[in-house]
Design a protein around this motif. Structure first.
Motif, PDB file in Angstrom:
ATOM      1  N   THR A   1       0.866  -1.177   0.000  1.00 27.54           N
ATOM      2  CA  THR A   1       0.000   0.000   0.000  1.00 27.54           C
ATOM      3  C   THR A   1       0.904   1.228   0.000  1.00 27.54           C
ATOM      4  O   THR A   1       1.247   1.784   1.053  1.00 27.54           O
ATOM      5  CB  THR A   1      -0.935  -0.001   1.226  1.00 27.54           C
ATOM      6  OG1 THR A   1      -1.624  -1.257   1.286  1.00 27.54           O
ATOM      7  CG2 THR A   1      -1.962   1.117   1.110  1.00 27.54           C
ATOM      8  N   LEU A   2       1.278   1.645  -1.194  1.00 25.26           N
ATOM      9  CA  LEU A   2       2.299   2.691  -1.328  1.00 25.26           C
ATOM     10  C   LEU A   2       1.847   4.034  -0.767  1.00 25.26           C
ATOM     11  O   LEU A   2       2.675   4.838  -0.327  1.00 25.26           O
ATOM     12  CB  LEU A   2       2.677   2.842  -2.809  1.00 25.26           C
ATOM     13  CG  LEU A   2       3.259   1.583  -3.476  1.00 25.26           C
ATOM     14  CD1 LEU A   2       3.508   1.847  -4.954  1.00 25.26           C
ATOM     15  CD2 LEU A   2       4.545   1.147  -2.785  1.00 25.26           C
ATOM     16  N   ASP A   3       0.535   4.282  -0.767  1.00 26.11           N
ATOM     17  CA  ASP A   3       0.033   5.563  -0.254  1.00 26.11           C
ATOM     18  C   ASP A   3       0.323   5.731   1.239  1.00 26.11           C
ATOM     19  O   ASP A   3       0.284   6.851   1.754  1.00 26.11           O
ATOM     20  CB  ASP A   3      -1.476   5.677  -0.488  1.00 26.11           C
ATOM     21  CG  ASP A   3      -1.819   5.879  -1.949  1.00 26.11           C
ATOM     22  OD1 ASP A   3      -0.909   6.208  -2.735  1.00 26.11           O
ATOM     23  OD2 ASP A   3      -3.001   5.683  -2.313  1.00 26.11           O
ATOM     24  N   ASN A   4       0.589   4.641   1.922  1.00 27.80           N
ATOM     25  CA  ASN A   4       0.886   4.718   3.356  1.00 27.80           C
ATOM     26  C   ASN A   4       2.340   5.057   3.644  1.00 27.80           C
ATOM     27  O   ASN A   4       2.690   5.372   4.780  1.00 27.80           O
ATOM     28  CB  ASN A   4       0.547   3.389   4.040  1.00 27.80           C
ATOM     29  CG  ASN A   4      -0.944   3.132   4.123  1.00 27.80           C
ATOM     30  OD1 ASN A   4      -1.756   4.039   3.943  1.00 27.80           O
ATOM     31  ND2 ASN A   4      -1.323   1.880   4.381  1.00 27.80           N
ATOM     32  N   PHE A   5       3.193   4.978   2.628  1.00 22.03           N
ATOM     33  CA  PHE A   5       4.636   5.163   2.825  1.00 22.03           C
ATOM     34  C   PHE A   5       4.967   6.621   3.145  1.00 22.03           C
ATOM     35  O   PHE A   5       4.288   7.534   2.699  1.00 22.03           O
ATOM     36  CB  PHE A   5       5.405   4.755   1.569  1.00 22.03           C
ATOM     37  CG  PHE A   5       5.532   3.269   1.364  1.00 22.03           C
ATOM     38  CD1 PHE A   5       4.614   2.377   1.882  1.00 22.03           C
ATOM     39  CD2 PHE A   5       6.587   2.755   0.630  1.00 22.03           C
ATOM     40  CE1 PHE A   5       4.735   1.008   1.694  1.00 22.03           C
ATOM     41  CE2 PHE A   5       6.723   1.387   0.418  1.00 22.03           C
ATOM     42  CZ  PHE A   5       5.793   0.516   0.952  1.00 22.03           C
ATOM     43  N   ASP A   6       6.009   6.805   3.920  1.00 21.26           N
ATOM     44  CA  ASP A   6       6.563   8.138   4.172  1.00 21.26           C
ATOM     45  C   ASP A   6       7.992   8.141   3.634  1.00 21.26           C
ATOM     46  O   ASP A   6       8.926   7.656   4.278  1.00 21.26           O
ATOM     47  CB  ASP A   6       6.554   8.448   5.669  1.00 21.26           C
ATOM     48  CG  ASP A   6       7.062   9.868   5.965  1.00 21.26           C
ATOM     49  OD1 ASP A   6       7.603  10.513   5.048  1.00 21.26           O
ATOM     50  OD2 ASP A   6       6.927  10.308   7.116  1.00 21.26           O
ATOM     51  N   ARG A   7       8.154   8.693   2.442  1.00 21.13           N
ATOM     52  CA  ARG A   7       9.448   8.637   1.757  1.00 21.13           C
ATOM     53  C   ARG A   7      10.476   9.580   2.379  1.00 21.13           C
ATOM     54  O   ARG A   7      11.654   9.523   2.034  1.00 21.13           O
ATOM     55  CB  ARG A   7       9.278   9.007   0.280  1.00 21.13           C
ATOM     56  CG  ARG A   7       8.186   8.208  -0.434  1.00 21.13           C
ATOM     57  CD  ARG A   7       8.668   6.885  -0.926  1.00 21.13           C
ATOM     58  NE  ARG A   7       7.611   6.163  -1.640  1.00 21.13           N
ATOM     59  CZ  ARG A   7       7.818   5.149  -2.463  1.00 21.13           C
ATOM     60  NH1 ARG A   7       9.041   4.716  -2.682  1.00 21.13           N
ATOM     61  NH2 ARG A   7       6.805   4.547  -3.047  1.00 21.13           N
ATOM     62  N   SER A   8      10.027  10.423   3.321  1.00 25.24           N
ATOM     63  CA  SER A   8      10.985  11.302   3.988  1.00 25.24           C
ATOM     64  C   SER A   8      11.777  10.551   5.056  1.00 25.24           C
ATOM     65  O   SER A   8      12.782  11.058   5.563  1.00 25.24           O
ATOM     66  CB  SER A   8      10.271  12.500   4.618  1.00 25.24           C
ATOM     67  OG  SER A   8       9.489  12.091   5.732  1.00 25.24           O
ATOM     68  N   VAL A   9      11.313   9.371   5.410  1.00 24.24           N
ATOM     69  CA  VAL A   9      11.984   8.531   6.405  1.00 24.24           C
ATOM     70  C   VAL A   9      12.900   7.557   5.682  1.00 24.24           C
ATOM     71  O   VAL A   9      12.519   6.964   4.677  1.00 24.24           O
ATOM     72  CB  VAL A   9      10.952   7.752   7.245  1.00 24.24           C
ATOM     73  CG1 VAL A   9      11.642   6.804   8.223  1.00 24.24           C
ATOM     74  CG2 VAL A   9      10.029   8.710   7.986  1.00 24.24           C
ATOM     75  N   ARG A  10      14.112   7.394   6.186  1.00 29.94           N
ATOM     76  CA  ARG A  10      15.017   6.399   5.609  1.00 29.94           C
ATOM     77  C   ARG A  10      14.646   5.019   6.156  1.00 29.94           C
ATOM     78  O   ARG A  10      14.531   4.835   7.375  1.00 29.94           O
ATOM     79  CB  ARG A  10      16.478   6.710   5.958  1.00 29.94           C
ATOM     80  CG  ARG A  10      17.002   8.008   5.365  1.00 29.94           C
ATOM     81  CD  ARG A  10      18.451   8.240   5.755  1.00 29.94           C
ATOM     82  NE  ARG A  10      19.351   7.281   5.119  1.00 29.94           N
ATOM     83  CZ  ARG A  10      20.024   6.318   5.742  1.00 29.94           C
ATOM     84  NH1 ARG A  10      19.886   6.162   7.063  1.00 29.94           N
ATOM     85  NH2 ARG A  10      20.822   5.508   5.084  1.00 29.94           N
TER      86      ARG A  10
END
Length: 700
Positions: free
Chosen positions: A56-65
């Motif tokens: 569920t890509l919409d749940n991802f936070d890409r600002s977090v490593r």
């Protein structure tokens, strides 16, 4: 879950908190082999479907490593956007699926609730009348306390300590509580026989810690509890509410002081203490045991298991030293609070104000329709479960699950053989146990018969009393009969799973077999990271610090060499120390010893699921989907099933009472021990999730 006898609980290890014996034979529905694994793969190859990642890509936070925080990389946006519903103390993947199951069940139940002229005694009549009796608040308010008065009068009629003890034996049929509880289960040292288990009980607060911890939170809860008892007595029109509240608190503190702590209570060896019924006076002669067992209808039994013998001894002193009037006040309170949700709106709301708002931080009660669904689930769970399975569970999901289970079993077999810390003698016993794991998938092969349960329109309290008597009789009547290997301790509509050590069985209800745990249309990586790790988790309970005390036939015995036991202990102690460091709220730490069994299940489960995933590829490379490799998606699949938010009060409560670690640590706490995770994301020294190799724990 079905109501159980005598305040019964079942010693099973659950996947999530919303957790005995072996069988070598497989249930009939699971041994009918329509296709081999190879044939299944051929069939899939001939009918390809568009491959989905299952993430569920919409749940991802890409600002977090991801190297710093897998959990928030996968769930960060969901965490920031999601509000906990006002009728819940926490919310996450499990609760979202449970909500969906409730909606599905509502449709099934309301069809019966709206029907006219249903045949009296039919399952449909019972479902409809029970559901409507929960919804009919006007009738509940009109009836007031009248339905409870005969039971209050029974307490008032107690004339001496013998009658008091006889009443203790009746309590499980009344939704009340007494200072000791009983249930029936397989004898852990002879799991081919049923036996009675006696355990400490009788507290209004979650456990012993709530009575004696001196921090501000617990002191505040104790103060609120005393005020709550007084208010409940006043609302019920019972005399001397303030005085009664103080007396109840004093007696419960004496009972709590004798209770074993939660760490010892989960110790399978310490809590197995077999006594002949005629020996019980050796623990205390202040309790009339003949009166107790006769009132319960089990005086003809030879033995029972006493889980906490020192508690029973101390209880004898408390029974002797406490006045009969104080005991009657205590029993009146437990009858009232145990049935408050079945009485007037005032009593119901006040009861929720303490147990829901104060203890868990939940602002609002569930709407009545959800409470109605919960009532049907509790009292008639397999009636609606059978319909639920027919409507919402695909037969091919069961077949696919059996394939996954066998792949996990093979991965476990290889892993055990490859262990460098375990000797051959112990490996042989571990492999024997592994081979005897019995999977149950989706739903029971034999459904429960409710023909002896009476449900009456408009009589909610009486319906619960009837169900308690029904379940009491069912459990008591097991004694002396063959073991029922087809019994389930969860309904098919439950979003959870469990391991039962004396049955050596792993059980996966239908409702958990859906995304994000299990997706028939998704690539294998996320399925192995999701439901594969759940399977591994439940298998892992067979080899956790308590499950490992049972052998492949479900017998509680020591099958380890002394050296291997020391090696195992060293690893588990190291894992407990890791979790002790986790701090979900300032000053609130996870209890690594208390949560050890679940943490071992998580670590072993994910480790073995990863190995099974590699085996499933048969040497072929996994596709890159959504920009992630197969190994990366595997770990992301694990992280996304643990998305969950907690209210602070609920987090504090769970740290005290729940043997599962908070969801964040079920994700990040496990992967920091796995070199496979380090390789998948190129985790290096300096990254938050990097753990030096010598500090990592590998058990299975």
């Amino acid at each position: 879950m079905k109501l159980k006898l005598l305040s019964m609980s079942v010693a099973v290890a659950l996947l999530a908190s919303c957790g005995q014996e072996s069988a070598t034979e497989q249930p009939k529905a699971e041994t009918t082999k329509t296709q081999s694994v190879a044939e299944q793969k051929d069939a899939k190859a001939k009918a390809p479907v568009e491959l989905q990642s299952g993430l569920t890509l919409d749940n991802f936070d890409r600002s977090v490593r991801v190297q710093d925080d897998l959990y928030r990389f996968v769930n960060g946006t969901w965490l920031s956007k999601t509000e906990i519903p006002s009728d819940k103390s926490n919310y996450g993947t499990f609760t979202a699926l449970a909500d969906k199951a409730q909606e599905d069940l509502r449709k099934i139940i309301e069809a019966s609730a709206a029907a006219k002229d249903l045949e009296p005694g039919s399952n449909e009549q019972k479902v409809g009348d029970l559901y409507n009796s929960v919804l009919d608040v006007d009738t509940l308010n009109q009836r007031g306390l009248e339905p409870l008065k005969p039971y209050l009068a029974e307490i008032e009629a107690i004339k001496d300590k013998q009658q008091l003890v006889e009443y203790f034996a009746k309590v499980p049929k009344l939704g009340s509580s007494a200072p000791m509880g009983m249930w029936v289960n397989n004898d852990a040292k002879d799991p081919t026989q049923y036996i009675m288990y006696m355990t400490q009980s009788g507290l209004s607060l979650p456990n012993k810690d709530y009575y004696f911890d001196e921090d501000e939170t617990h002191e505040s809860i104790r103060h609120a509890f005393v005020k709550h008892v007084e208010t409940m007595f006043n609302l019920a029109g019972l005399p001397k509410g303030a005085e009664a509240a103080k007396d109840i608190m004093a007696l419960e503190m004496a009972i709590a002081n004798a209770h074993w702590n939660k760490e010892d209570n989960r110790n399978s060896v310490k809590t197995y203490n077999k006594y002949a019924l005629k020996q019980m006076s050796e623990l205390t002669d202040a309790i009339d045991w003949n009166a107790y067992f006769t009132a319960m209808g089990v005086a003809d039994q030879s033995n029972l298991v006493v889980r906490q013998p020192s508690y029973i001894t101390a209880l004898g002193t408390i029974v002797k030293d406490t006045s009969l009037d104080a005991w009657k006040t205590y029993l009146t309170w437990h009858l009232l609070t145990g049935n408050a949700s079945l009485l007037t709106s005032e009593l119901d709301q006040e009861n929720f104000a303490f147990y829901g708002k104060t203890l868990q931080g939940t602002p609002e009660q569930l709407p009545r329709w959800k409470r109605g669904v919960n009532a049907v689930n509790s009292l008639l769970g397999e009636v609606v479960g059978k319909v639920y399975v027919a409507k919402y569970f695909k037969p091919e999901a069961k077949q696919r699950m059996m394939e996954l289970v066998e792949n996990l079993r093979e991965a476990y077999r290889q892993s055990i053989n490859e262990l460098d810390w375990m000797g051959e003698e112990t490996k042989k016993q571990a492999l024997d146990k592994l081979s005897k794991f019995r999977p149950k998938i989706g739903y029971p092969d034999k459904w429960q018969d409710y023909s002896n349960l009476t449900i009456t329109k408009g009589k909610l309290l009486e319906n619960y009393m009837s169900a308690r008597q029904f379940n009491f009789n069912e459990q008591r009547d097991k004694l002396g009969k063959p073991i029922d290997r087809d019994e389930w301790f969860m309904t098919p509509q439950t979003v959870n799973a469990y391991y039962n050590p004396v049955m050596n069985e792993i059980v996966f209800p239908a409702a958990i077999l859906q995304p994000p745990f299990f997706d028939m249309n998704a690539d294998d990586a996320v399925n192995y990271g999701g439901i594969g790790a759940v399977i591994g988790h439940e298998m892992g309970h067979g080899f956790d610090d308590q499950g490992a005390t049972y052998d492949g036939d479900g017998v509680l015995r020591d099958w380890w060499t002394a050296q291997d036991k020391e090696e195992f202990k060293a690893r588990t102690t190291k894992l407990a120390a890791q979790y002790d460091e986790f701090e979900p709220l300032p000053g609130v730490h996870v209890n690594g010893e208390f949560t050890l069994g679940e943490n071992i299940g998580d670590l072993g489960g994910l480790t073995i699921a990863y190995k099974a995933y590699q085996l499933s590829k048969e040497g072929k490379p996994a596709p890159v989907l959504d920009g992630f490799t197969g190994d990366q998606r595997f770990f992301m699949g694990w992280a996304q099933v643990w998305a969950r938010k907690y209210r602070d009060a609920e987090m504090k409560r769970r740290i005290n009472v729940d043997p599962h670690s908070p969801s964040e640590y079920r994700s990040n706490g496990v992967v920091q021990n796995m070199p496979e995770f380090m390789a998948a994301f190129d985790v290096k020294p300096g990254d938050e999730l990097y753990l030096e190799p010598e500090k990592r724990v590998k058990i299975w």
